[in-house]
Design a protein around this motif. Structure first.
Motif, PDB file in Angstrom:
ATOM      1  N   HIS A  80       0.762  -1.170   0.168  1.00 22.99           N
ATOM      2  CA  HIS A  80      -0.139  -0.029  -0.002  1.00 22.99           C
ATOM      3  C   HIS A  80       0.784   1.307  -0.003  1.00 22.99           C
ATOM      4  CE1 HIS A  80      -3.474   2.522   0.973  1.00 22.99           C
ATOM      5  NE2 HIS A  80      -2.698   2.962   1.541  1.00 22.99           N
ATOM      6  N   ILE A  81       2.026   1.192   0.875  1.00 28.74           N
ATOM      7  CA  ILE A  81       2.927   2.521   0.788  1.00 28.74           C
ATOM      8  C   ILE A  81       3.679   2.666  -0.483  1.00 28.74           C
ATOM      9  CG2 ILE A  81       4.922   3.239   2.017  1.00 28.74           C
ATOM     10  CD1 ILE A  81       3.725   2.060   4.756  1.00 28.74           C
ATOM     11  N   ASN A  82       3.920   1.260  -0.852  1.00 30.75           N
ATOM     12  CA  ASN A  82       4.899   1.480  -2.279  1.00 30.75           C
ATOM     13  C   ASN A  82       3.924   1.469  -3.437  1.00 30.75           C
ATOM     14  OD1 ASN A  82       7.151   1.129  -0.717  1.00 30.75           O
ATOM     15  ND2 ASN A  82       7.183  -1.225  -0.882  1.00 30.75           N
ATOM     16  N   TYR A  86       2.816   5.922  -2.380  1.00 36.78           N
ATOM     17  CA  TYR A  86       4.015   6.573  -3.123  1.00 36.78           C
ATOM     18  C   TYR A  86       3.400   7.313  -4.200  1.00 36.78           C
ATOM     19  CZ  TYR A  86       8.177   6.440  -5.887  1.00 36.78           C
ATOM     20  OH  TYR A  86       9.320   6.769  -6.384  1.00 36.78           O
ATOM     21  N   ARG A  87       2.679   6.887  -5.240  1.00 30.66           N
ATOM     22  CA  ARG A  87       2.177   7.515  -6.187  1.00 30.66           C
ATOM     23  C   ARG A  87       1.418   8.794  -5.951  1.00 30.66           C
ATOM     24  NH1 ARG A  87       0.828   2.172  -7.777  1.00 30.66           N
ATOM     25  NH2 ARG A  87      -1.436   2.457  -7.177  1.00 30.66           N
ATOM     26  N   ALA A  88       0.569   8.914  -4.720  1.00 30.77           N
ATOM     27  CA  ALA A  88      -0.190  10.191  -4.437  1.00 30.77           C
ATOM     28  C   ALA A  88       0.993  11.116  -3.950  1.00 30.77           C
ATOM     29  CB  ALA A  88      -1.122   9.665  -3.437  1.00 30.77           C
ATOM     30  N   ALA A  89       2.003  10.749  -3.260  1.00 27.04           N
ATOM     31  CA  ALA A  89       3.004  11.533  -2.427  1.00 27.04           C
ATOM     32  C   ALA A  89       3.763  12.352  -3.796  1.00 27.04           C
ATOM     33  CB  ALA A  89       3.918  10.877  -1.444  1.00 27.04           C
ATOM     34  N   ILE A  96       8.704   9.670  -0.975  1.00 28.73           N
ATOM     35  CA  ILE A  96       8.671   8.765   0.200  1.00 28.73           C
ATOM     36  C   ILE A  96       9.733   7.623  -0.211  1.00 28.73           C
ATOM     37  CG2 ILE A  96       6.300   9.324   1.041  1.00 28.73           C
ATOM     38  CD1 ILE A  96       5.438   6.694  -0.092  1.00 28.73           C
ATOM     39  N   THR A  97      10.114   6.858   0.574  1.00 24.28           N
ATOM     40  CA  THR A  97      11.013   5.848   0.480  1.00 24.28           C
ATOM     41  C   THR A  97      10.132   4.528   0.445  1.00 24.28           C
ATOM     42  OG1 THR A  97      11.566   5.792   2.741  1.00 24.28           O
ATOM     43  CG2 THR A  97      12.905   7.051   1.493  1.00 24.28           C
ATOM     44  N   VAL A 101      12.560  -3.998   3.291  1.00 22.96           N
ATOM     45  CA  VAL A 101      14.098  -4.241   3.656  1.00 22.96           C
ATOM     46  C   VAL A 101      14.568  -4.609   2.291  1.00 22.96           C
ATOM     47  CG1 VAL A 101      15.766  -5.337   4.837  1.00 22.96           C
ATOM     48  CG2 VAL A 101      13.713  -4.468   6.029  1.00 22.96           C
ATOM     49  N   GLY A 102      15.717  -4.118   1.900  1.00 23.14           N
ATOM     50  CA  GLY A 102      16.473  -4.501   0.495  1.00 23.14           C
ATOM     51  C   GLY A 102      16.026  -3.743  -0.669  1.00 23.14           C
ATOM     52  N   LYS A 103      14.836  -3.066  -0.744  1.00 19.44           N
ATOM     53  CA  LYS A 103      14.292  -2.558  -1.725  1.00 19.44           C
ATOM     54  C   LYS A 103      14.832  -1.011  -1.736  1.00 19.44           C
ATOM     55  CE  LYS A 103      10.400  -4.921  -3.346  1.00 19.44           C
ATOM     56  NZ  LYS A 103       8.842  -4.707  -3.804  1.00 19.44           N
ATOM     57  N   LYS A 104      15.183  -0.284  -2.954  1.00 18.98           N
ATOM     58  CA  LYS A 104      15.793   0.900  -3.061  1.00 18.98           C
ATOM     59  C   LYS A 104      14.387   1.952  -3.721  1.00 18.98           C
ATOM     60  CE  LYS A 104      20.301  -0.283  -3.796  1.00 18.98           C
ATOM     61  NZ  LYS A 104      21.476  -0.374  -4.679  1.00 18.98           N
ATOM     62  N   PRO A 105      14.542   3.314  -3.331  1.00 17.17           N
ATOM     63  CA  PRO A 105      13.237   4.042  -3.754  1.00 17.17           C
ATOM     64  C   PRO A 105      13.168   4.152  -5.120  1.00 17.17           C
ATOM     65  CG  PRO A 105      14.792   5.056  -2.216  1.00 17.17           C
ATOM     66  CD  PRO A 105      15.356   3.816  -2.675  1.00 17.17           C
ATOM     67  N   MET A 106      12.235   3.959  -5.618  1.00 11.94           N
ATOM     68  CA  MET A 106      12.067   4.042  -7.258  1.00 11.94           C
ATOM     69  C   MET A 106      12.388   5.301  -7.778  1.00 11.94           C
ATOM     70  SD  MET A 106       8.027   2.441  -7.519  1.00 11.94           S
ATOM     71  CE  MET A 106       7.903   3.026  -9.104  1.00 11.94           C
TER      72      MET A 106
END
Length: 112
Positions: A80-82, A86-89, A96-97, A101-106
Motif C-alpha cells: 500500500h505504501i509502495n 507512493y504515487r499520491a505523494a 517517500i522511500t 528491507v532491501g528495496k531501493k526507492p523508485m
C-alpha cells in the motif's frame, strides 16, 4: 477528497504532515485534528520486517499483522505504501522511500 480518490487507507506519521499540508492546506501541527475529522485512527504497527511505527489509518482498513483488511480485498501495508501512497505523494512533489528491507526507492522523472 484526495485520500479517497487515491485509495489511501494508511499513512505512516512520518509522511502524514506533508500530505496534510497538501490535502487540507493546514500546517503539520493540525494532523490530529484533520485525521479526527476524517474519522481515522492512530496506532502503532509493524510492517516490512521493521520495528513498529505510528500511522494514521482508515478504520475500514483494519490493519493487522502487516496487512490492511479492506472490505473486498487484502493488501500488505508495504504494498500500500509502495503503491497508492507512493504515487499520491509523488504527484504532489513529495518523495517517500520504499518500506521493504532491501528495496531501493523508485526513480522518478525528477531524479534524472
Amino acid at each position: 477528497e484526495f485520500v479517497t480518490e487515491k485509495e489511501i487507507f494508511f499513512i505512516p506519521v512520518r509522511y502524514a504532515g506533508k500530505l496534510v499540508e497538501h490535502i487540507a492546506q493546514r500546517k503539520p501541527d493540525a494532523l490530529k485534528y484533520v485525521f479526527d475529522r476524517m474519522g481515522w485512527k492512530k496506532g502503532k504497527f509493524a510492517w516490512g520486517g521493521k520495528a513498529a511505527a505510528w500511522a494514521y489509518y482508515d478504520p475500514a482498513a483494519r490493519p493487522e499483522r502487516g496487512v490492511l483488511q479492506l472490505p473486498h480485498r487484502q493488501i500488505s501495508i508495504e504494498d500500500h505504501i509502495n503503491g497508492p501512497l507512493y504515487r499520491a505523494a509523488n504527484e504532489i512533489g513529495f518523495r517517500i522511500t520504499y518500506e521493504v528491507v532491501g528495496k531501493k526507492p523508485m526513480k522518478t522523472a525528477r531524479d534524472t
